[in-house]
Design a protein around this motif. Sequence first.
Motif, short mmCIF file in Angstrom:
data_model
loop_
_atom_site.label_atom_id
_atom_site.label_comp_id
_atom_site.label_asym_id
_atom_site.label_seq_id
_atom_site.Cartn_x
_atom_site.Cartn_y
_atom_site.Cartn_z
N ALA A 67 0.97 -1.11 -0.02
CA ALA A 67 -0.05 0.01 -0.09
C ALA A 67 0.95 1.16 -0.01
O ALA A 67 0.37 2.24 0.03
N GLY A 68 2.17 1.15 0.04
CA GLY A 68 2.87 2.38 -0.11
C GLY A 68 3.61 2.81 1.26
O GLY A 68 3.94 4.03 1.64
N PHE A 69 3.47 2.02 2.42
CA PHE A 69 3.65 2.68 3.70
C PHE A 69 4.66 1.59 4.52
O PHE A 69 4.80 0.65 3.95
N ARG A 70 5.32 2.38 5.39
CA ARG A 70 6.34 1.47 6.23
C ARG A 70 5.71 0.83 7.42
O ARG A 70 5.23 1.60 8.40
N PRO A 71 5.83 -0.34 7.64
CA PRO A 71 5.20 -1.20 8.65
C PRO A 71 5.99 -0.95 10.16
O PRO A 71 7.11 -1.08 10.22
N VAL A 72 5.22 -0.57 11.06
CA VAL A 72 5.99 -0.29 12.40
C VAL A 72 4.92 -0.91 13.46
O VAL A 72 3.73 -0.75 13.62
N GLU A 73 5.62 -1.74 14.34
CA GLU A 73 4.93 -2.43 15.29
C GLU A 73 4.95 -1.62 16.45
O GLU A 73 5.99 -1.01 16.86
N ARG A 74 3.78 -1.34 17.03
CA ARG A 74 3.59 -0.26 18.24
C ARG A 74 3.10 -0.83 19.34
O ARG A 74 2.08 -1.73 19.38
N ASP A 75 3.44 -0.26 20.58
CA ASP A 75 2.61 -0.80 21.66
C ASP A 75 1.27 -0.36 22.06
O ASP A 75 0.80 0.33 21.05
N THR A 76 0.59 -0.37 22.92
CA THR A 76 -0.65 0.09 23.20
C THR A 76 -0.85 1.81 23.52
O THR A 76 -1.70 2.30 23.33
N LEU A 77 0.34 2.09 23.65
CA LEU A 77 0.24 3.85 23.42
C LEU A 77 0.82 4.19 22.23
O LEU A 77 1.23 5.39 22.27
N TYR A 78 1.13 3.39 21.27
CA TYR A 78 1.54 3.75 19.99
C TYR A 78 3.13 4.10 19.80
O TYR A 78 3.29 4.80 18.99
N ARG A 79 4.03 3.70 20.85
CA ARG A 79 5.40 3.80 20.80
C ARG A 79 5.86 2.67 19.97
O ARG A 79 5.44 1.63 20.02
N PRO A 80 6.89 2.97 19.08
CA PRO A 80 7.40 2.29 18.48
C PRO A 80 8.05 1.09 18.92
O PRO A 80 8.86 1.38 20.09
N VAL A 81 7.79 -0.41 18.71
CA VAL A 81 8.47 -1.47 19.10
C VAL A 81 9.36 -2.13 18.24
O VAL A 81 10.73 -2.41 18.46
N ARG A 82 9.17 -2.04 16.80
CA ARG A 82 9.79 -2.82 15.95
C ARG A 82 9.31 -2.25 14.64
O ARG A 82 8.31 -1.76 14.18
#
Length: 84
Positions: A67-82
Motif C-alpha cells: 500500500a506504499g507505507f512503512r510497517p511499524v509494530e507499536r505498543d498500546t500507547l503507539y510507541r514504536p516497538v519494531r
Amino acid sequence: IFLDNFSHIKAYWPAIGKDAAMMSLAFGTDDLDGTIDDTTRIYSMAGATESGTTLSTTELVAMIRSAGFRPVERDTLYRPVREW
C-alpha cells in the motif's frame, strides 16, 4: 469528514477486507489490526468476503508495504516497538 479529535484510526481488516484496509491507509488510517484468531469467524458467517481471518506477520508487513507505507509494530500507547 475532518477528524481532528482522533489521534489514531484503526482498520479492522477481517471486517472490511484486505483491499479496503490497504486503501484506508491512504485516507488516514494509521493502524491495521492484525492480532486475529478463530473468534473472528463471525464475520465470515455474516457474509464477509475474506477467505480467512488470519494473517502472518510477514503477510501483514507485505500488505502494508504494497500500500506504499512503512510497517511499524507499536505498543498500546503507539510507541514504536519494531520497524520492518
